[in-house]
Write an enzyme that holds these catalytic residues in place. Structure first.
Site, PDB file in Angstrom:
ATOM      1  N   CYS A 134     -23.743 -13.582  60.201  1.00 17.38           N
ATOM      2  CA  CYS A 134     -24.252 -13.925  58.868  1.00 17.38           C
ATOM      3  C   CYS A 134     -25.765 -14.004  58.841  1.00 17.38           C
ATOM      4  O   CYS A 134     -26.373 -13.965  57.770  1.00 17.38           O
ATOM      5  CB  CYS A 134     -23.660 -15.262  58.407  1.00 17.38           C
ATOM      6  SG  CYS A 134     -24.146 -16.672  59.431  1.00 17.38           S
ATOM      7  N   ALA A 153     -12.729 -16.261  54.807  1.00 18.79           N
ATOM      8  CA  ALA A 153     -13.137 -17.645  55.041  1.00 18.79           C
ATOM      9  C   ALA A 153     -14.301 -18.063  54.160  1.00 18.79           C
ATOM     10  O   ALA A 153     -14.406 -19.234  53.780  1.00 18.79           O
ATOM     11  CB  ALA A 153     -13.494 -17.842  56.507  1.00 18.79           C
ATOM     12  N   THR A 154     -15.183 -17.133  53.811  1.00 20.93           N
ATOM     13  CA  THR A 154     -16.299 -17.494  52.930  1.00 20.93           C
ATOM     14  C   THR A 154     -15.784 -17.970  51.581  1.00 20.93           C
ATOM     15  O   THR A 154     -16.217 -19.014  51.067  1.00 20.93           O
ATOM     16  CB  THR A 154     -17.255 -16.305  52.749  1.00 20.93           C
ATOM     17  OG1 THR A 154     -17.906 -16.030  53.993  1.00 20.93           O
ATOM     18  CG2 THR A 154     -18.310 -16.606  51.699  1.00 20.93           C
ATOM     19  N   ALA A 196      -8.684 -13.351  58.372  1.00 18.06           N
ATOM     20  CA  ALA A 196      -7.848 -12.445  59.162  1.00 18.06           C
ATOM     21  C   ALA A 196      -8.651 -11.638  60.162  1.00 18.06           C
ATOM     22  O   ALA A 196      -8.177 -11.356  61.272  1.00 18.06           O
ATOM     23  CB  ALA A 196      -7.083 -11.503  58.232  1.00 18.06           C
ATOM     24  N   HIS A 197      -9.871 -11.245  59.817  1.00 16.90           N
ATOM     25  CA  HIS A 197     -10.587 -10.288  60.660  1.00 16.90           C
ATOM     26  C   HIS A 197     -11.146 -10.909  61.939  1.00 16.90           C
ATOM     27  O   HIS A 197     -11.698 -10.197  62.784  1.00 16.90           O
ATOM     28  CB  HIS A 197     -11.687  -9.580  59.862  1.00 16.90           C
ATOM     29  CG  HIS A 197     -12.957 -10.357  59.704  1.00 16.90           C
ATOM     30  ND1 HIS A 197     -14.065 -10.138  60.482  1.00 16.90           N
ATOM     31  CD2 HIS A 197     -13.300 -11.331  58.835  1.00 16.90           C
ATOM     32  CE1 HIS A 197     -15.049 -10.947  60.103  1.00 16.90           C
ATOM     33  NE2 HIS A 197     -14.604 -11.687  59.107  1.00 16.90           N
ATOM     34  N   THR A 246      -4.884 -10.117  41.446  1.00 16.44           N
ATOM     35  CA  THR A 246      -3.733  -9.402  41.989  1.00 16.44           C
ATOM     36  C   THR A 246      -3.750  -9.474  43.517  1.00 16.44           C
ATOM     37  O   THR A 246      -4.762  -9.178  44.154  1.00 16.44           O
ATOM     38  CB  THR A 246      -3.763  -7.929  41.557  1.00 16.44           C
ATOM     39  OG1 THR A 246      -3.739  -7.868  40.127  1.00 16.44           O
ATOM     40  CG2 THR A 246      -2.571  -7.167  42.126  1.00 16.44           C
ATOM     41  N   ASN A 275     -19.354 -20.910  65.723  1.00 13.85           N
ATOM     42  CA  ASN A 275     -19.298 -19.459  65.842  1.00 13.85           C
ATOM     43  C   ASN A 275     -20.347 -18.885  66.796  1.00 13.85           C
ATOM     44  O   ASN A 275     -20.204 -17.745  67.252  1.00 13.85           O
ATOM     45  CB  ASN A 275     -19.442 -18.800  64.470  1.00 13.85           C
ATOM     46  CG  ASN A 275     -20.637 -19.324  63.687  1.00 13.85           C
ATOM     47  OD1 ASN A 275     -20.750 -20.533  63.465  1.00 13.85           O
ATOM     48  ND2 ASN A 275     -21.520 -18.445  63.266  1.00 13.85           N
TER      49      ASN A 275
END
Length: 386
Positions: free
Chosen positions: A326, A76-77, A203-204, A242, A154
């Site tokens: 963060c 997301a960052t 995802a995390h 990649t 958050n």
């Protein structure tokens, strides 16, 4: 014997679901789907590309988007950086609207743009930790080209009405970006209906692996967005590099699982939240920050205005946060709580507890005993009953 503290920091990160791990393992090793998805001239690459596109469709399905609108990033960052810098890139001046309670991935990015000549308005939240559509509407100027407001805070778990905010932004002619890292899998997101142009995911936060995320890029934003990472023209020219097949399929599997389990998890975690608050109701001076109005069930911000908890002692029994991950390396009080009007002292007497897929009722009971023990300056075993 497992002497690790009970985990109450799901907002910081979630463990990877075992079902997701299995899918990821199938993309590793010589006997797995290890090919480079960009190598279209042979079956190894073709199979990897199919796996990547299936995952893209899985992520899109959870949030009501089309698969081709999903761009892979490292998290997301990076998605926030691509969205904000990508729209601002090449512009001379202009105006951005955001809020004081965004994640640092947004706040630090708009600060960099501000230093480059963009004017930034940072909106204060209301008393309940939300950014109202009217506040955004009032901040719009003739030169406003971008608005960035998060879906779920958050630290507080509060939910902004980004659909109403996006409607005002679209009527104005600006681009709407939403950081939804804390919302995916916890709320129903419908990008087919919501007037949102860019949305960031990770995802995390959804029981997937770290190091992979995505940016939704709607039709209005795509011609305006410029790549920030170059070298090969991957992802429609918006993000070169990649593709990490194992991480991508992990994110796809995690988002698919989140869709299947959504109703069940929402009910269960809501019950756990109620159990926690019921047992803490007798604690004098306890305040739930952002507890009124729309919120997710998973995250609680608790300020102890009476006797302050001994955080060092409590951390022996609970893995919690006193601010967002963060900010955890900083001794400064939470910028979110300060924006909400808390004093620095009150902000330092605040715990963020976040519940998740593996939280059990007995974990709640032990957490309450540990919190009360930290307030009462008693040995944990004495409160726990032996």
């Amino acid at each position: 014997m497992n002497d690790l503290p009970l985990y109450f920091d799901y907002a910081a990160t979630t463990p990877v679901d075992e079902r997701v791990i299995q899918v990821m393992v199938e993309c590793l090793g010589a006997s797995g789907n290890f090919g480079n998805p960009a190598s279209g001239s042979h079956r190894y690459g073709q199979q990897a590309r199919l796996a990547v596109e299936q995952a893209r469709a899985q992520v899109a399905a959870l949030v009501g988007a089309d698969a081709e609108q999903i761009v892979w990033t490292s998290g997301a960052t990076e998605s926030n950086n691509l969205a904000l810098k990508g729209v601002a890139h090449g512009r001379q001046g202009g105006h951005i609207v955001t809020s004081q309670i965004e994640h640092k991935a947004v706040l630090d990015t708009v600060l960099q743009l501000e230093q480059a000549g963009v004017v930034v308005t940072r909106l204060a939240p209301d008393a309940h930790g939300r950014i109202s559509p009217q506040t955004v509407r009032n901040a719009l100027r003739d030169d406003t080209f971008l608005v960035s407001v998060m879906l779920v805070n958050n630290e507080l778990g509060t939910v902004n009405d980004v659909a109403a905010i996006g409607k005002a932004v679209r009527q104005h002619g600006a681009v709407m970006h939403v950081d939804a890292a804390q919302g995916a899998g916890k709320l129903i997101i419908d990008l087919q209906q919501w007037p949102v142009d860019l949305m960031s995911f990770s995802a995390h936060k959804v029981y997937g692996p770290k190091g992979i995320g995505a940016l939704y890029v709607g039709e209005r934003a795509r011609p305006l967005l410029q790549a920030q990472i170059h070298g090969g023209g991957h992802e429609g020219g918006l993000r070169s590099g990649t593709l990490a097949t194992h991480q991508i399929v992990g994110m796809g599997a995690a988002f698919a699982l989140a869709g299947v389990l959504h109703s069940e998890e929402l009910l269960r975690i809501g019950q756990l939240r109620g159990r926690l608050l019921e047992q803490l109701a007798e604690v004098p001076g306890l305040v739930i920050n952002g507890g009124r109005g729309p919120h997710i069930e998973h995250t609680l911000s608790l300020t102890f205005n009476g006797e302050s908890p001994n955080l060092e002692r409590l951390s022996e029994h609970l893995a919690f946060s006193s601010t967002s991950a963060c900010n955890s390396s900083s001794s400064q009080p939470s910028h979110v709580l300060l924006a909400l009007g808390l004093t620095p002292q009150a902000a330092r007497q605040t715990l963020r507890l976040s519940l998740g897929r593996y939280t059990q009722a007995q974990d709640i009971d032990q957490a309450v005993r540990a919190i009360k023990a930290s307030l009462q300056s008693q040995p944990f075993w004495a409160v726990a009953g032996g």
